[in-house]
Design a protein around this motif. Sequence first.
Motif, PDB file in Angstrom:
ATOM      1  N   ALA A   1       0.848  -1.186   0.000  1.00  9.02           N
ATOM      2  CA  ALA A   1       0.000   0.000   0.000  1.00  9.02           C
ATOM      3  C   ALA A   1       0.881   1.232   0.000  1.00  9.02           C
ATOM      4  O   ALA A   1       1.972   1.226   0.572  1.00  9.02           O
ATOM      5  CB  ALA A   1      -0.908   0.001   1.228  1.00  9.02           C
ATOM      6  N   ASP A   2       0.390   2.299  -0.636  1.00 11.42           N
ATOM      7  CA  ASP A   2       1.197   3.517  -0.712  1.00 11.42           C
ATOM      8  C   ASP A   2       1.131   4.349   0.564  1.00 11.42           C
ATOM      9  O   ASP A   2       1.845   5.342   0.697  1.00 11.42           O
ATOM     10  CB  ASP A   2       0.808   4.353  -1.936  1.00 11.42           C
ATOM     11  CG  ASP A   2      -0.645   4.834  -1.916  1.00 11.42           C
ATOM     12  OD1 ASP A   2      -1.280   4.822  -0.836  1.00 11.42           O
ATOM     13  OD2 ASP A   2      -1.150   5.228  -2.988  1.00 11.42           O
TER      14      ASP A   2
ATOM     15  N   ARG B   1      -6.679   1.218  -6.452  1.00 13.39           N
ATOM     16  CA  ARG B   1      -6.291   2.502  -5.872  1.00 13.39           C
ATOM     17  C   ARG B   1      -5.543   2.273  -4.565  1.00 13.39           C
ATOM     18  O   ARG B   1      -5.934   1.438  -3.751  1.00 13.39           O
ATOM     19  CB  ARG B   1      -7.526   3.366  -5.605  1.00 13.39           C
ATOM     20  CG  ARG B   1      -8.375   3.621  -6.839  1.00 13.39           C
ATOM     21  CD  ARG B   1      -9.410   4.697  -6.610  1.00 13.39           C
ATOM     22  NE  ARG B   1     -10.286   4.408  -5.488  1.00 13.39           N
ATOM     23  CZ  ARG B   1     -11.320   5.169  -5.124  1.00 13.39           C
ATOM     24  NH1 ARG B   1     -11.582   6.275  -5.799  1.00 13.39           N
ATOM     25  NH2 ARG B   1     -12.081   4.839  -4.104  1.00 13.39           N
ATOM     26  N   GLY B   2      -4.466   3.025  -4.386  1.00 11.30           N
ATOM     27  CA  GLY B   2      -3.741   3.010  -3.123  1.00 11.30           C
ATOM     28  C   GLY B   2      -2.700   1.925  -2.980  1.00 11.30           C
ATOM     29  O   GLY B   2      -2.151   1.739  -1.888  1.00 11.30           O
TER      30      GLY B   2
ATOM     31  N   ARG C   1      -6.768  -4.538   3.528  1.00 12.43           N
ATOM     32  CA  ARG C   1      -6.433  -3.698   4.680  1.00 12.43           C
ATOM     33  C   ARG C   1      -5.239  -4.296   5.413  1.00 12.43           C
ATOM     34  O   ARG C   1      -5.402  -5.135   6.300  1.00 12.43           O
ATOM     35  CB  ARG C   1      -7.651  -3.571   5.589  1.00 12.43           C
ATOM     36  CG  ARG C   1      -8.840  -2.991   4.821  1.00 12.43           C
ATOM     37  CD  ARG C   1     -10.067  -2.795   5.652  1.00 12.43           C
ATOM     38  NE  ARG C   1     -11.104  -2.158   4.849  1.00 12.43           N
ATOM     39  CZ  ARG C   1     -11.991  -1.286   5.304  1.00 12.43           C
ATOM     40  NH1 ARG C   1     -11.976  -0.935   6.572  1.00 12.43           N
ATOM     41  NH2 ARG C   1     -12.892  -0.761   4.488  1.00 12.43           N
TER      42      ARG C   1
ATOM     43  N   SER D   1     -11.824  -4.149  -0.600  1.00 10.83           N
ATOM     44  CA  SER D   1     -10.601  -3.560  -0.055  1.00 10.83           C
ATOM     45  C   SER D   1      -9.675  -4.586   0.585  1.00 10.83           C
ATOM     46  O   SER D   1     -10.101  -5.627   1.085  1.00 10.83           O
ATOM     47  CB  SER D   1     -10.938  -2.466   0.966  1.00 10.83           C
ATOM     48  OG  SER D   1     -11.620  -3.000   2.085  1.00 10.83           O
TER      49      SER D   1
ATOM     50  N   LYS E   1      -1.133   6.338   1.642  1.00  8.67           N
ATOM     51  CA  LYS E   1      -1.892   7.587   1.579  1.00  8.67           C
ATOM     52  C   LYS E   1      -3.312   7.422   2.101  1.00  8.67           C
ATOM     53  O   LYS E   1      -3.975   8.399   2.431  1.00  8.67           O
ATOM     54  CB  LYS E   1      -1.923   8.104   0.140  1.00  8.67           C
ATOM     55  CG  LYS E   1      -0.544   8.477  -0.398  1.00  8.67           C
ATOM     56  CD  LYS E   1      -0.623   8.927  -1.848  1.00  8.67           C
ATOM     57  CE  LYS E   1       0.762   9.257  -2.390  1.00  8.67           C
ATOM     58  NZ  LYS E   1       0.715   9.650  -3.825  1.00  8.67           N
ATOM     59  N   ALA E   2      -3.794   6.199   2.145  1.00  5.26           N
ATOM     60  CA  ALA E   2      -5.127   5.898   2.670  1.00  5.26           C
ATOM     61  C   ALA E   2      -5.007   4.688   3.585  1.00  5.26           C
ATOM     62  O   ALA E   2      -3.966   4.018   3.623  1.00  5.26           O
ATOM     63  CB  ALA E   2      -6.110   5.622   1.537  1.00  5.26           C
ATOM     64  N   LYS E   3      -6.082   4.391   4.322  1.00  9.79           N
ATOM     65  CA  LYS E   3      -5.995   3.295   5.284  1.00  9.79           C
ATOM     66  C   LYS E   3      -6.219   1.931   4.645  1.00  9.79           C
ATOM     67  O   LYS E   3      -6.111   0.916   5.318  1.00  9.79           O
ATOM     68  CB  LYS E   3      -6.983   3.513   6.430  1.00  9.79           C
ATOM     69  CG  LYS E   3      -8.452   3.534   6.030  1.00  9.79           C
ATOM     70  CD  LYS E   3      -9.322   3.818   7.242  1.00  9.79           C
ATOM     71  CE  LYS E   3     -10.797   3.846   6.869  1.00  9.79           C
ATOM     72  NZ  LYS E   3     -11.648   4.141   8.040  1.00  9.79           N
ATOM     73  N   ASN E   4      -6.528   1.901   3.338  1.00  9.34           N
ATOM     74  CA  ASN E   4      -6.670   0.616   2.669  1.00  9.34           C
ATOM     75  C   ASN E   4      -6.409   0.767   1.180  1.00  9.34           C
ATOM     76  O   ASN E   4      -6.290   1.875   0.656  1.00  9.34           O
ATOM     77  CB  ASN E   4      -8.057   0.009   2.933  1.00  9.34           C
ATOM     78  CG  ASN E   4      -9.187   0.907   2.476  1.00  9.34           C
ATOM     79  OD1 ASN E   4      -9.311   1.229   1.296  1.00  9.34           O
ATOM     80  ND2 ASN E   4     -10.034   1.328   3.403  1.00  9.34           N
ATOM     81  N   VAL E   5      -6.314  -0.367   0.517  1.00  8.98           N
ATOM     82  CA  VAL E   5      -6.191  -0.452  -0.938  1.00  8.98           C
ATOM     83  C   VAL E   5      -7.508  -1.012  -1.446  1.00  8.98           C
ATOM     84  O   VAL E   5      -8.074  -1.927  -0.835  1.00  8.98           O
ATOM     85  CB  VAL E   5      -5.022  -1.379  -1.330  1.00  8.98           C
ATOM     86  CG1 VAL E   5      -4.947  -1.558  -2.841  1.00  8.98           C
ATOM     87  CG2 VAL E   5      -3.710  -0.849  -0.771  1.00  8.98           C
ATOM     88  N   ASN E   6      -8.020  -0.488  -2.562  1.00  8.72           N
ATOM     89  CA  ASN E   6      -9.319  -0.980  -3.002  1.00  8.72           C
ATOM     90  C   ASN E   6      -9.458  -0.987  -4.511  1.00  8.72           C
ATOM     91  O   ASN E   6      -8.673  -0.361  -5.233  1.00  8.72           O
ATOM     92  CB  ASN E   6     -10.448  -0.161  -2.364  1.00  8.72           C
ATOM     93  CG  ASN E   6     -10.390   1.307  -2.737  1.00  8.72           C
ATOM     94  OD1 ASN E   6     -10.615   1.676  -3.882  1.00  8.72           O
ATOM     95  ND2 ASN E   6     -10.084   2.159  -1.765  1.00  8.72           N
TER      96      ASN E   6
END
Length: 288
Positions: free
Chosen positions: A52-53, A69-70, A115, A113, A55-60
Motif C-alpha cells: 500500500a502507498d 487505488r492506493g 487492509r 478492499s 496515503k489511505a488506510k486501505n487499498v481498493n
Amino acid sequence: MISPILSVARDGSAPGAPSLVEALENGSVLVFHDEDFPFSDFEKRFVERPFADGKAKNVNIRGKEAALRGAAGTPEEQEALRQLLIRYKAFAQGLIDRHLPAYTGKVTLAGTSYRPFEVDQRKLSWRRDDTRLHVDAFPSNPIGEKRILRIFRNINPNGQPRLWRVGEDFGSMAEKFLPRLPGYSPLSARLLATLRITKARRSEYDHLMLHLHDALKQDMEYQQKGPQADVQFAPGQTWVTFSDLVMHGAMGGRYMLEQTAYLPVTSQADPELSPQRILAKKLGRKLR
C-alpha cells in the motif's frame, strides 16, 4: 441487548435456529469458519508486508473496470493484488448466494478492499478513528433507501486475530442519541448535491446517520461505559453484518479483506428491521 455473534457451519444454521437472514436483519454478526479462500504462492507476499502507498488506510478496487487505488509494488504485483481483490469479490458473492439466497440478485457489490495495516498504529482524527463504536455512514455517498452489508475476512498469516467490539442494539442507541442531533435541511441537502460535495441528495436518513456516527464517536463516556462486548475473529474466519445497524469498532489486527454491498430496504425479509424504519418509528413519522 448487545449485538449477537452467531457462528455458522458450512451447511448453514442449525435446525430450529433462526434463519441467517433473520439473524442478520435483527442485528447479528454472522461468523463463517469453513469458507475457503486460498492464496497462491505469489499472493502470499501480500500478507508478508503491506503493498500500500500509505496515503489511505486501505487499498481498493472500484467500478466496472476494478481500478486499483492506493497500492504499491511492481506493476506485476499490483495486477496480482487487483486480481486477488476481484477474486475476493466473487468469493463474497458466492457466500451470499450459498448462505443468504434471499438476497441473490438483489444486492449490489460495491468497493472491495485490502487492509494490511495494524489498526492501533493508524493516527487518525476522531471522526476517522474506527476503534470507536460507530455505525457506518458515508458523507459523500448518500445511501437513502439502501442497507450497507459488509463481508470481512481475516487473512493474517501469523495467527493474529482481528479484534472488534460491538455495541448495543440500534434502537436502544438511537433513543439515547436522537435528541442530540441537529435538524435536517432539505435546502442544504440540495445545495451539497448541486455543488457535487455529495454524489446525490442526502435524505433525512443520511443526515441522521452521519450525525449518529459523529455523536457516537465524540461521546467518550459512552465509548467507555456504554453496553459493549469484545469479539475476536481468527485468521481464516469470514464475518458478515449490516454495518449500518450493528455498532462496531475495530480494535486490533492487520491484514484483512472487505467487501461492501448494498441491499434495497424493500428487498429485506422484514424492512421494518432496517435502521431507516427504526429511526422513523422513534421520530413518530416518515423520514424526508
